[in-house]
Write a protein that holds these residues in place. Structure first.
Motif, mmCIF file in Angstrom:
data_model
loop_
_atom_site.group_PDB
_atom_site.id
_atom_site.type_symbol
_atom_site.label_atom_id
_atom_site.label_comp_id
_atom_site.label_asym_id
_atom_site.label_seq_id
_atom_site.Cartn_x
_atom_site.Cartn_y
_atom_site.Cartn_z
ATOM 1 N N ILE A 7 0.864 -1.183 0.000
ATOM 2 C CA ILE A 7 0.000 0.000 0.000
ATOM 3 C C ILE A 7 0.895 1.226 0.000
ATOM 4 C CG2 ILE A 7 -1.773 1.268 1.268
ATOM 5 C CD1 ILE A 7 -2.607 -1.437 2.497
ATOM 6 N N ARG A 8 0.786 2.039 -1.049
ATOM 7 C CA ARG A 8 1.637 3.214 -1.183
ATOM 8 C C ARG A 8 0.894 4.464 -0.710
ATOM 9 N NH1 ARG A 8 4.169 3.953 -6.953
ATOM 10 N NH2 ARG A 8 5.445 5.394 -5.717
ATOM 11 N N PRO A 9 1.541 5.312 0.064
ATOM 12 C CA PRO A 9 0.898 6.577 0.435
ATOM 13 C C PRO A 9 0.707 7.450 -0.799
ATOM 14 C CG PRO A 9 3.189 6.568 1.125
ATOM 15 C CD PRO A 9 2.887 5.181 0.641
ATOM 16 N N ALA A 10 -0.403 8.172 -0.841
ATOM 17 C CA ALA A 10 -0.725 8.995 -2.000
ATOM 18 C C ALA A 10 -1.476 10.244 -1.558
ATOM 19 C CB ALA A 10 -1.568 8.198 -3.003
ATOM 20 N N ALA A 11 -1.488 11.215 -2.439
ATOM 21 C CA ALA A 11 -2.184 12.475 -2.167
ATOM 22 C C ALA A 11 -2.970 12.896 -3.396
ATOM 23 C CB ALA A 11 -1.187 13.560 -1.781
ATOM 24 N N THR A 12 -4.184 13.339 -3.173
ATOM 25 C CA THR A 12 -5.093 13.770 -4.235
ATOM 26 C C THR A 12 -5.635 15.146 -3.875
ATOM 27 O OG1 THR A 12 -5.724 11.505 -4.818
ATOM 28 C CG2 THR A 12 -7.282 13.247 -5.387
ATOM 29 N N VAL A 13 -5.862 15.969 -4.900
ATOM 30 C CA VAL A 13 -6.354 17.327 -4.653
ATOM 31 C C VAL A 13 -7.643 17.571 -5.429
ATOM 32 C CG1 VAL A 13 -5.859 19.795 -4.819
ATOM 33 C CG2 VAL A 13 -4.021 18.194 -4.250
ATOM 34 N N ILE A 14 -8.665 18.018 -4.702
ATOM 35 C CA ILE A 14 -9.920 18.445 -5.330
ATOM 36 C C ILE A 14 -9.868 19.961 -5.430
ATOM 37 C CG2 ILE A 14 -12.433 18.372 -5.228
ATOM 38 C CD1 ILE A 14 -10.873 16.179 -2.769
ATOM 39 N N LEU A 15 -9.568 20.474 -6.617
ATOM 40 C CA LEU A 15 -9.547 21.919 -6.832
ATOM 41 C C LEU A 15 -10.963 22.395 -7.112
ATOM 42 C CD1 LEU A 15 -6.362 22.544 -9.013
ATOM 43 C CD2 LEU A 15 -6.838 23.531 -6.773
ATOM 44 N N THR A 16 -11.367 23.479 -6.477
ATOM 45 C CA THR A 16 -12.714 24.000 -6.654
ATOM 46 C C THR A 16 -12.668 25.490 -6.984
ATOM 47 O OG1 THR A 16 -13.083 24.683 -4.343
ATOM 48 C CG2 THR A 16 -13.519 22.383 -4.908
ATOM 49 N N ARG A 17 -13.744 25.941 -7.562
ATOM 50 C CA ARG A 17 -13.908 27.375 -7.810
ATOM 51 C C ARG A 17 -15.394 27.669 -7.956
ATOM 52 N NH1 ARG A 17 -11.987 28.441 -14.125
ATOM 53 N NH2 ARG A 17 -13.814 27.481 -15.095
ATOM 54 N N GLY A 123 -3.405 26.311 1.478
ATOM 55 C CA GLY A 123 -4.802 26.167 1.088
ATOM 56 C C GLY A 123 -5.321 24.747 1.092
ATOM 57 N N LEU A 124 -4.548 23.774 1.612
ATOM 58 C CA LEU A 124 -4.941 22.371 1.552
ATOM 59 C C LEU A 124 -5.723 21.954 2.801
ATOM 60 C CD1 LEU A 124 -1.661 20.749 0.162
ATOM 61 C CD2 LEU A 124 -3.706 21.419 -1.117
ATOM 62 N N GLN A 125 -6.944 21.520 2.600
ATOM 63 C CA GLN A 125 -7.796 21.051 3.699
ATOM 64 C C GLN A 125 -8.049 19.560 3.532
ATOM 65 O OE1 GLN A 125 -11.722 22.818 3.742
ATOM 66 N NE2 GLN A 125 -12.460 21.487 5.390
ATOM 67 N N LEU A 126 -7.661 18.759 4.514
ATOM 68 C CA LEU A 126 -7.918 17.322 4.449
ATOM 69 C C LEU A 126 -9.410 17.058 4.602
ATOM 70 C CD1 LEU A 126 -6.559 14.472 4.341
ATOM 71 C CD2 LEU A 126 -6.741 14.464 6.835
ATOM 72 N N VAL A 127 -9.996 16.344 3.626
ATOM 73 C CA VAL A 127 -11.440 16.094 3.671
ATOM 74 C C VAL A 127 -11.801 14.619 3.561
ATOM 75 C CG1 VAL A 127 -12.036 18.372 2.772
ATOM 76 C CG2 VAL A 127 -11.691 16.476 1.171
ATOM 77 N N PHE A 128 -10.810 13.751 3.278
ATOM 78 C CA PHE A 128 -11.140 12.336 3.067
ATOM 79 C C PHE A 128 -9.847 11.522 3.091
ATOM 80 C CE2 PHE A 128 -13.075 8.635 1.031
ATOM 81 C CZ PHE A 128 -14.412 8.737 1.383
ATOM 82 N N ARG A 143 -4.813 10.370 0.759
ATOM 83 C CA ARG A 143 -5.406 11.499 1.470
ATOM 84 C C ARG A 143 -5.921 12.483 0.427
ATOM 85 N NH1 ARG A 143 -1.342 8.300 3.970
ATOM 86 N NH2 ARG A 143 -1.345 8.650 6.226
ATOM 87 N N PHE A 144 -7.156 12.911 0.593
ATOM 88 C CA PHE A 144 -7.795 13.834 -0.348
ATOM 89 C C PHE A 144 -7.835 15.226 0.281
ATOM 90 C CE2 PHE A 144 -9.154 9.668 -1.519
ATOM 91 C CZ PHE A 144 -9.418 9.688 -2.880
ATOM 92 N N PHE A 145 -7.272 16.188 -0.442
ATOM 93 C CA PHE A 145 -7.222 17.572 0.028
ATOM 94 C C PHE A 145 -8.117 18.445 -0.836
ATOM 95 C CE2 PHE A 145 -3.107 15.697 1.123
ATOM 96 C CZ PHE A 145 -2.969 16.050 2.454
ATOM 97 N N LEU A 146 -8.879 19.305 -0.200
ATOM 98 C CA LEU A 146 -9.693 20.298 -0.897
ATOM 99 C C LEU A 146 -8.905 21.597 -0.969
ATOM 100 C CD1 LEU A 146 -12.591 20.803 -2.056
ATOM 101 C CD2 LEU A 146 -13.207 21.635 0.224
ATOM 102 N N ALA A 147 -8.919 22.246 -2.142
ATOM 103 C CA ALA A 147 -8.199 23.510 -2.308
ATOM 104 C C ALA A 147 -8.966 24.410 -3.263
ATOM 105 C CB ALA A 147 -6.791 23.274 -2.843
ATOM 106 N N ASP A 148 -9.001 25.697 -2.942
ATOM 107 C CA ASP A 148 -9.672 26.675 -3.788
ATOM 108 C C ASP A 148 -8.741 27.092 -4.917
ATOM 109 O OD1 ASP A 148 -10.649 29.469 -4.672
ATOM 110 O OD2 ASP A 148 -12.245 28.774 -3.338
ATOM 111 N N ALA A 149 -9.301 27.287 -6.103
ATOM 112 C CA ALA A 149 -8.502 27.695 -7.254
ATOM 113 C C ALA A 149 -7.830 29.047 -7.050
ATOM 114 C CB ALA A 149 -9.370 27.737 -8.509
#
Length: 225
Positions: A7-17, A123-128, A143-149
Motif C-alpha cells: 500500500i503506497r501513500p498517495a495524495a489527491t487534490v480536489i480543486l474547486t472554484r 490552502g490544503l484542507q484534508l477532507v477524506f 489522502r484527499f485535500f480540498l483547495a480553492d482555485a
C-alpha cells in the motif's frame, strides 16, 4: 489470485472554484490503458515520492489539517508536497507563492521553481482518506485535500504545461459531475465536497480503511489521529 500488493501513500487534490451555475471541480480522464482506474474521470493525484519529504514549503498546512496528519507516515509535509507536485504534473497548475529556493531544486520541481515559485500548502484542507481494497492492480493510502482555485499562481484555465497522464482536463459544475464515468470512491468524496461547499461541517474526516482483513470506517479527528 492476485497477490497482495504493498500500500503506497498517495495524495489527491480536489480543486474547486465558483462558476456561473455554482461550485465547480477540476477533473481529468485517465487513459484507457492505465493499470489503475482506466478511462475513469478523477482528481489530480498520485503516490508520494521519496524526495517529497525534503521539499521546502513556502507556507505550512492549515493547523487543523496538520493536526489530522500528525503522527502518521509519511510526514504531513511530504503529503503536502506530493499533492502540490501531482497537481502541477497532471494539470500544469501551481499551488505556490513567489520566492526563491534556498536549497537545490529536485528534478521533479525544476519547472515549478523556474516560474519563480515555491510550493505552498496553506490552502490544503484534508477532507477524506481511503485505502484501496485488496485485489486491485494498485493499492494506495490516499489522502484527499480540498483547495480553492484562488490558491493557484496563474490562470486556472491554463493546462498547457500538463503532462499526458490525464486527458480532457476541465472544470465542471458540481451539480453535473456525476454524469462523468467516476470511480465509486470519487463519488463518495464528492458527497463530502458538496457538504463542505454548501456550508456544512464534517463530523470528522471520513476514513475508509481497507488495510486489514475486514474493511472499517471511522471519522478522523485531531484528538484521535
Amino acid at each position: 489470485m492476485t497477490p497482495d500488493l504493498p500500500i503506497r501513500p498517495a495524495a489527491t487534490v480536489i480543486l474547486t472554484r465558483r462558476g456561473p451555475s455554482g461550485p465547480e471541480v477540476l477533473m481529468g480522464q485517465r487513459g484507457a490503458g492505465a493499470a489503475f482506474m482506466p478511462s475513469k474521470y478523477v482528481f489530480p493525484g498520485g503516490a508520494v515520492d521519496a524526495g517529497d519529504a525534503a521539499v521546502p514549503l513556502a507556507a505550512p498546512l492549515p493547523a487543523e489539517t496538520q493536526a489530522l496528519l500528525d503522527g502518521g507516515d509519511p510526514a504531513p509535509e511530504a503529503l503536502a508536497a506530493a499533492a502540490i507536485r501531482e497537481v502541477f504534473e497532471e494539470t500544469g497548475l501551481a499551488l505556490g507563492q513567489p520566492g526563491d529556493w534556498t536549497s537545490p531544486v529536485p528534478a521533479d520541481w525544476l519547472e515549478f521553481a523556474a516560474r519563480g515559485l515555491r510550493p505552498s500548502a496553506a490552502g490544503l484542507q484534508l477532507v477524506f482518506r481511503a485505502i484501496t481494497p485488496p485485489g486491485r492492480p494498485r493499492r494506495f493510502d490516499a489522502r484527499f485535500f480540498l483547495a480553492d482555485a484562488a490558491a493557484v499562481a496563474g490562470d486556472p484555465e491554463d493546462f498547457s504545461a500538463a503532462a499526458d497522464e490525464l486527458s480532457h482536463l476541465h472544470w465542471i459544475a458540481l451539480a453535473e459531475v456525476r454524469r462523468l464515468d467516476l470511480p465509486f470512491i470519487t463519488e463518495v468524496v464528492l458527497s463530502e465536497v458538496a457538504l463542505i461547499l454548501s456550508g456544512g461541517t464534517q463530523p470528522g474526516v471520513p476514513f475508509f480503511d481497507n488495510a486489514g482483513v475486514r474493511p472499517t470506517f471511522r471519522r478522523l479527528k485531531p484528538q484521535n489521529t
